[in-house]
Design an enzyme around this catalytic site. Structure first.
Site, PDB file in Angstrom:
ATOM      1  N   LYS A  53       0.833  -1.209   0.000  1.00  0.00           N
ATOM      2  CA  LYS A  53       0.000   0.000   0.000  1.00  0.00           C
ATOM      3  C   LYS A  53       0.866   1.257   0.000  1.00  0.00           C
ATOM      4  CE  LYS A  53      -3.706  -2.695   1.984  1.00  0.00           C
ATOM      5  NZ  LYS A  53      -4.241  -3.334   3.194  1.00  0.00           N
ATOM      6  N   GLN A  97      -4.589  -2.032   9.619  1.00  0.00           N
ATOM      7  CA  GLN A  97      -4.412  -3.324   8.961  1.00  0.00           C
ATOM      8  C   GLN A  97      -5.021  -4.446   9.794  1.00  0.00           C
ATOM      9  OE1 GLN A  97      -3.094  -3.934   5.844  1.00  0.00           O
ATOM     10  NE2 GLN A  97      -3.783  -6.023   6.199  1.00  0.00           N
ATOM     11  N   ASP A 120     -10.910   2.930   3.864  1.00  0.00           N
ATOM     12  CA  ASP A 120     -10.952   1.478   3.668  1.00  0.00           C
ATOM     13  C   ASP A 120     -12.364   0.930   3.891  1.00  0.00           C
ATOM     14  OD1 ASP A 120      -9.577  -0.819   2.928  1.00  0.00           O
ATOM     15  OD2 ASP A 120      -9.091  -1.383   4.984  1.00  0.00           O
TER      16      ASP A 120
END
Length: 283
Positions: A53, A97, A120
């Protein structure tokens, strides 16, 4: 002729556009969009994803801010880090994450992310807004799949779509997005009875169950669109949630593994961060 749903190629095309948008932001505001990534613990796969990322940010001219916390981190400590990022006007997107160590309340930490920085698509508020057709950043993998289907001209409205998987960041939002696009949606999972019979009805099948090749080749209807969101490392490469051997003989279109859904997940995250930066810096 079967159509290859090439996520790698589409991601490269989207990144080229994002590079121009990032450059425009820099010229107009003198500031650079920043995605903050939080990695808790020492999970090797998670570290690899965070690195990928960060690399994607650099490719389009963005900056990434990497926060690394020890395995022993508590929920309170992680919440404090998230709040710092929420309050930082230079940070436009926040990625926590998954997974985090088991002592942490992951849902509480996801939901602490500012909705304007939830690029996200992991908050309950973002999921609720998306499900109701309101403005929100979609969960990155299903949003990437929708972009891939739409860019390839796959007809969704009126089609029977079977989503195999019910996770909060993939299966459930995938089903809601397809419903918003006027598909008829059946949600299945690893405990569904007569799974094969349900999959055989699918005009579009999305494998998102997290089990290697759970969905068998002979379950797939002739001419179906096959989307495999899974990845499981194997010697010499990897496999998805669907048995894709000789899939060209069955499907009208399919995503390869790797190179299908994976690249679209990361590109969607970056695109939504750029959108968040555009909104924040034009306010």
């Amino acid at each position: 002729m079967v159509k290859l749903l090439d996520g790698k190629a589409l991601a490269a095309k989207i990144e080229a556009d994002l590079s121009q948008r990032v450059e425009k932001i820099k010229q107009n505001t003198g500031r650079t969009p920043i995605l903050a990534t939080i990695l808790v613990g020492d999970d090797g796969a998670s570290a690899t994803y965070v690195r990928m990322k960060g690399n994607a940010c650099r490719r389009v001219g963005m900056d990434s801010l990497k926060i690394e916390l020890p395995q022993s981190t508590t929920t309170e400590q992680l919440l404090a880090e998230i709040e710092k990022l929420n309050q930082n006007p230079d940070v436009h997107g926040i990625l926590l994450q998954h997974p985090v160590p088991e002592q942490i309340d992951e849902r509480a930490c996801f939901d602490a992310i500012d909705i304007k920085k939830d690029v996200d698509g992991v908050t309950c508020l973002g999921f609720g807004r998306m499900s109701m057709g309101e403005s929100a950043y979609g969960s990155a993998t299903p949003q990437g799949i929708m972009t891939l289907l739409q860019d390839n001209g796959i007809e969704i409205a009126g089609k029977h779509t079977v989503v195999v998987g019910r996770s909060a960041i993939l299966g459930k939002p995938m089903a809601m997005m397809l419903l918003q696009a006027n598909a008829t949606v059946t949600i299945c999972h690893s405990r569904t009875q007569n799974l094969a019979e349900l999959v055989k009805q699918a005009d579009i099948i999305v494998g998102a169950v997290g089990r290697a090749e759970l969905i068998q080749h002979d379950w797939i209807k002739q001419g179906a669109v096959v989307v495999d969101a899974g990845f499981h490392p194997r010697d010499g490469g990897g496999v998805g949630d669907i048995d894709l051997k000789n899939i060209e003989q069955k499907a009208s279109a399919y995503t390869p593994v790797p190179g299908g859904v994976g690249p679209m997940t990361i590109t969607t995250l970056i695109r939504q961060t750029v959108e968040a930066a555009e909104k924040a810096l034009s306010a």
